[in-house]
Enzyme design. Sequence first.
Site, short mmCIF file in Angstrom:
data_model
loop_
_atom_site.label_atom_id
_atom_site.label_comp_id
_atom_site.label_asym_id
_atom_site.label_seq_id
_atom_site.Cartn_x
_atom_site.Cartn_y
_atom_site.Cartn_z
N GLN A 237 0.39 1.23 -3.29
CA GLN A 237 0.84 -0.02 -3.91
C GLN A 237 -0.13 -1.12 -3.50
O GLN A 237 -0.52 -1.21 -2.32
CB GLN A 237 2.27 -0.34 -3.43
CG GLN A 237 3.30 0.64 -3.96
CD GLN A 237 3.58 0.38 -5.43
OE1 GLN A 237 4.37 -0.48 -5.79
NE2 GLN A 237 2.93 1.13 -6.30
N PHE B 237 4.98 0.61 -10.00
CA PHE B 237 5.57 0.88 -8.70
C PHE B 237 5.19 2.28 -8.20
O PHE B 237 4.43 3.00 -8.83
CB PHE B 237 7.09 0.72 -8.78
CG PHE B 237 7.57 -0.71 -8.55
CD1 PHE B 237 6.73 -1.80 -8.72
CD2 PHE B 237 8.88 -0.96 -8.15
CE1 PHE B 237 7.17 -3.11 -8.49
CE2 PHE B 237 9.33 -2.26 -7.91
CZ PHE B 237 8.49 -3.33 -8.08
N SER B 238 5.80 2.66 -7.09
CA SER B 238 5.36 3.86 -6.37
C SER B 238 5.53 5.15 -7.16
O SER B 238 6.37 5.25 -8.05
CB SER B 238 6.11 3.99 -5.05
OG SER B 238 5.55 3.08 -4.14
N TRP C 186 8.95 -3.85 6.18
CA TRP C 186 9.08 -4.85 5.10
C TRP C 186 9.47 -6.21 5.67
O TRP C 186 8.99 -7.24 5.24
CB TRP C 186 10.18 -4.43 4.10
CG TRP C 186 9.66 -3.72 2.90
CD1 TRP C 186 9.99 -2.46 2.52
CD2 TRP C 186 8.75 -4.22 1.91
NE1 TRP C 186 9.32 -2.15 1.35
CE2 TRP C 186 8.57 -3.21 0.96
CE3 TRP C 186 8.07 -5.42 1.75
CZ2 TRP C 186 7.73 -3.36 -0.14
CZ3 TRP C 186 7.23 -5.58 0.65
CH2 TRP C 186 7.07 -4.56 -0.28
N ASP D 231 10.25 5.65 -7.88
CA ASP D 231 9.41 6.36 -6.89
C ASP D 231 9.41 7.88 -7.08
O ASP D 231 9.76 8.64 -6.15
CB ASP D 231 9.83 5.99 -5.46
CG ASP D 231 9.95 4.49 -5.24
OD1 ASP D 231 9.28 3.73 -5.99
OD2 ASP D 231 10.71 4.05 -4.35
N ASN E 177 1.25 -1.75 0.09
CA ASN E 177 2.42 -1.10 0.70
C ASN E 177 2.40 0.36 0.29
O ASN E 177 1.32 0.89 0.01
CB ASN E 177 3.73 -1.85 0.41
CG ASN E 177 4.10 -2.03 -1.04
OD1 ASN E 177 3.48 -2.82 -1.75
ND2 ASN E 177 5.11 -1.35 -1.50
N ASP E 178 3.52 1.02 0.28
CA ASP E 178 3.66 2.47 0.13
C ASP E 178 2.42 3.30 -0.23
O ASP E 178 1.74 3.01 -1.21
CB ASP E 178 4.64 2.78 -1.02
CG ASP E 178 5.89 1.96 -0.98
OD1 ASP E 178 6.05 1.13 -0.09
OD2 ASP E 178 6.72 2.14 -1.88
C1 FRU Z 1 9.21 0.72 -1.18
C2 FRU Z 1 9.18 0.05 -2.54
C3 FRU Z 1 9.37 1.10 -3.63
C4 FRU Z 1 8.73 0.45 -4.81
C5 FRU Z 1 7.57 -0.28 -4.18
C6 FRU Z 1 7.21 -1.58 -4.85
O1 FRU Z 1 8.50 0.06 -0.21
O2 FRU Z 1 10.16 -0.95 -2.61
O3 FRU Z 1 10.70 1.48 -3.84
O4 FRU Z 1 8.31 1.37 -5.76
O5 FRU Z 1 7.93 -0.53 -2.84
O6 FRU Z 1 6.03 -2.09 -4.36
#
Ligand code: FRU
Length: 494
Positions: free
Chosen positions: A55, A98-99, A306, A165, A38-39
């Site tokens: 991610q 995380f991000s 998501w 983040d 993800n991100d």
């Molecule tokens: C956004 C998020 C971020 C977090 C990450 C976790 O998509 O929820 O806020 O850091 O994904 O994977």
Amino acid sequence: MTQTKLEKARTYEKEQGAQIPPEERPLFHVTPAVGWANDPNGFSVYKGTYHLFHQYYPYDIHWGPMHWGHLTSTDLIRWEYLPAALAPDAEYDKQGVFSGSAVELPDGRQLLMYTGVYGREDVAECFQAQCIAVGNGRDYKKYEKNPVITADRIPEDCSPKDFRDPKIWRDEEEGCYYAVMGMRTADKSGAVVLFSSQDGFSWDYVTVLDRCRKEYGSMWECPDFFELGEDGMAVLIVSPQEMQAKGMEFHNGNDVVGFLGHYDRKHHRFTREHAFAVDYGLDFYAPQTLKTPDGRRVLIGWMQAWENSHLCRKGARWQGMFTLPRELTAKDGRLIQQPVQELLNYRQNPVLHKDIPLQPQTRLPGISGRILDMTVDLWPEEGGSSDSFTVRFAENDTYCTDIVYHPQENTVCFDRTYSGFPHNIITCRKAPVRDQGGRLRLRILLDRFSAEIFVNDGEQVLSACIYTPQEAAGISFLASGAGRFDVEKYELVF
Ligand code: FRU
């Protein structure tokens, strides 16, 4: 010898990633080496090379304990995999790395700033704090004083479970660093906080840069903040959770909102003047930007919603991809987005059709394919107009995806109802487009599993995944009314 978590991930992705044949991936969109992404994270320039982290959970095609995947590129189009950069292997990030973001330090090292998640097994109940790792563009060492920013450093009420983040940048004028982080305030609404640092390691609270008082969602994830163009124009981009729909501009749930306004650098005051959707498509979230060495502001997003990210293609060995990087400019209170100019280097075999009269359905020689860059220009006939105009692609007897323009409504709709999803997901979304008396330009990028539509030179963008079998490669144009159109199509070839 037992492997560390990072070594295990690196071994796994190398072995498993190599088993995914290239045709199971898009050609020019980034996917994880294997497993889940993800991100986008750490989208930046380091020693003249573009870096993209993300991610990452290599062991499954569903979200799991977050690592950081890593790629590099010299032109933002062709990316090479590097070994995973970070794993959740410290006390303060054992529930997830995380991000976050990245910056080059004056001593030549690369600094990664991310959110460490720690505490209980239930991730929603964990604490979040900002951490740092430093490295050489391939291998990174976590900072011994992590975490460097905890939620209790913010004077106003910020939930320690929703503070994440960090997006870091170096302010060349002031010779220091700034970082914004997303947070949830006591009234359960989204906000962005600004910190500053002389060295990138030790951080001071500056201010709450913006808060939404429940107007734009309950938590602001993945903030990005940058000046754009002249006169102190600045852009704040956030990815709110639990948004409420508002006309065609915003949809429910996880959304991406852009705010354009003015930034008073001296007092660190951001005044919002315009709020808009960054992308009107069905799959777009958590974008991040960088500044290229020649001064362009370039954005990349996660091309996934998501809400249906758990619905994977049958047999898929990766899940989650990123948009094509886009150049940003500001015009009339909006962001204009265009595919990065480097894409032009990969265009081949042009096919041009000019002045085609509108018919109920038109097919044109040489116009088909699932990996392409195609521009369609439509205009009304003297005294007449089209009632509707559709570009249909990824088409065969069973499947199709439509981009439908309604000049009377001034809307463009992305419709993937017949694109082959076996699930009950949202399939249509509309964007408002500027009234140009029936004129429209669409630039369409197709890359096996996705479509990105740039309307009127990037005034609106709609991005979405399609899981249509690749043999459905037809393209046709459907219309009613009086008008004409041009088509210019290129294959994209590496
Ligand atoms: C956004 C998020 C971020 C977090 C990450 C976790 O998509 O929820 O806020 O850091 O994904 O994977």
